[in-house]
Design an enzyme around this catalytic site. Sequence first.
Site, mmCIF file in Angstrom:
data_model
loop_
_atom_site.group_PDB
_atom_site.id
_atom_site.type_symbol
_atom_site.label_atom_id
_atom_site.label_comp_id
_atom_site.label_asym_id
_atom_site.label_seq_id
_atom_site.Cartn_x
_atom_site.Cartn_y
_atom_site.Cartn_z
ATOM 1 N N THR A 72 -9.401 14.138 5.589
ATOM 2 C CA THR A 72 -8.842 14.853 4.454
ATOM 3 C C THR A 72 -10.050 15.426 3.736
ATOM 4 O O THR A 72 -11.161 14.968 3.958
ATOM 5 C CB THR A 72 -8.091 13.872 3.513
ATOM 6 O OG1 THR A 72 -7.085 13.187 4.243
ATOM 7 C CG2 THR A 72 -7.424 14.571 2.353
ATOM 8 N N ARG B 269 5.768 14.822 9.536
ATOM 9 C CA ARG B 269 5.149 13.710 8.813
ATOM 10 C C ARG B 269 4.295 14.221 7.655
ATOM 11 O O ARG B 269 3.575 15.206 7.769
ATOM 12 C CB ARG B 269 4.292 12.892 9.771
ATOM 13 C CG ARG B 269 3.542 11.733 9.117
ATOM 14 C CD ARG B 269 2.118 12.104 8.754
ATOM 15 N NE ARG B 269 1.356 10.982 8.220
ATOM 16 C CZ ARG B 269 0.153 11.098 7.676
ATOM 17 N NH1 ARG B 269 -0.438 12.283 7.604
ATOM 18 N NH2 ARG B 269 -0.483 10.029 7.191
ATOM 19 N N ASP C 57 -0.356 10.890 2.142
ATOM 20 C CA ASP C 57 -0.539 10.670 0.707
ATOM 21 C C ASP C 57 -1.130 11.868 -0.025
ATOM 22 O O ASP C 57 -0.982 11.984 -1.247
ATOM 23 C CB ASP C 57 -1.431 9.455 0.474
ATOM 24 C CG ASP C 57 -2.852 9.678 0.986
ATOM 25 O OD1 ASP C 57 -3.004 10.008 2.186
ATOM 26 O OD2 ASP C 57 -3.804 9.545 0.213
ATOM 27 N N THR D 265 -8.883 9.603 0.753
ATOM 28 C CA THR D 265 -8.885 9.951 2.173
ATOM 29 C C THR D 265 -8.734 8.685 2.979
ATOM 30 O O THR D 265 -9.490 7.732 2.795
ATOM 31 C CB THR D 265 -10.182 10.688 2.579
ATOM 32 O OG1 THR D 265 -10.220 10.814 4.008
ATOM 33 C CG2 THR D 265 -11.431 9.972 2.109
ATOM 34 N N THR E 1 -5.802 6.289 5.799
ATOM 35 C CA THR E 1 -4.514 6.148 6.468
ATOM 36 C C THR E 1 -3.415 6.331 5.425
ATOM 37 O O THR E 1 -3.122 5.436 4.648
ATOM 38 C CB THR E 1 -4.406 4.767 7.134
ATOM 39 O OG1 THR E 1 -4.900 3.770 6.233
ATOM 40 C CG2 THR E 1 -5.217 4.711 8.412
#
Length: 317
Positions: free
Chosen positions: A183, A211, A214, A234, A236
């Site tokens: 990210t 999908r 966050d 940044t 999962t």
Amino acid sequence: MNSPLALAVHGGAGTISRDQMTPDLERKYRDALQQIIETGYDVLRHGGLALDAVEAAVRALEDSPMFNAGKGSVFTHDGRHEMDAALMDGRDRSAGAVAGVRNIQNPISLCRLVMEKSDHVLLAWPGAEEFAREHNVPTQPDDYFFTQHRYDQLQGALKSGKVQLDHSHDGSQKEDPKSKIGTVGAVARDRHGNLAAATSTGGMTNKRYSRIGDSPVIGSGTFADNRTCAISCTGTGEFFLRAVAAYDVACLIEYRGLSLAEACNIVVHDKLAPVGGDGGLIAVDTAGNLALPFNSEGMYRGTLTSETPLYIGIFKE
């Protein structure tokens, strides 16, 4: 008003493996991060708002093919690029976000328009693109977003049947896919004491079912409030969503009176890491203090303030 200026950026955490990082590649990442940091900091230096600075920095990150956002976005299972982003203004907690957009050159600037020109916070594809057309937002053809490295990642992921998260090499390594994280983001404090945060991502290689992680979710991957801090995460995404990670940092400061560093470390190391939430975040508080914790092997990151020199890091130090 004499007040400290501060900017931090990140280009993703996770699969930055020392044994795969050649000196030439490391130099390219450092040079890219330096240019991006200087782009954002120039806005602050010339009296611009924190909001303008984080947008400028993230636009520069999106324009680079080296990071998983904008031009460098990874491929979905269907061979597309679906991008998410969010922007938040600490002055009044105004925010704009987009999810799953395609062909938008700079999703972060579309977020700014959502914040300022609509009554909403989060728009998803295809409505977000209808809104973009109405406001003449620059778009690019599919070829603009094509990079051979990202395409090779997809082919490897398709062969293995796995979802992968950024900076992996060809999808063939037998590694935990949670370690492949990517990210981009920026946080800033301007001379007036205003805070802002921005985050953008191309998501996960081989992702399906539209999908969303966050990054575009206010409070999970992005948050800013002048009373406490500005955060860009940044990692999962599913774990950061469940933890409401960005807002949790602000809450620890506001309700427990913790310092920025203490709050960030609790969220990244004590809350996320034990349950598998690999990654990190960048943060700035009301005094211009910065924090850049991560629990993965590395995180592309850099800072520049009116009181400290340029800093760029990749691995743990």
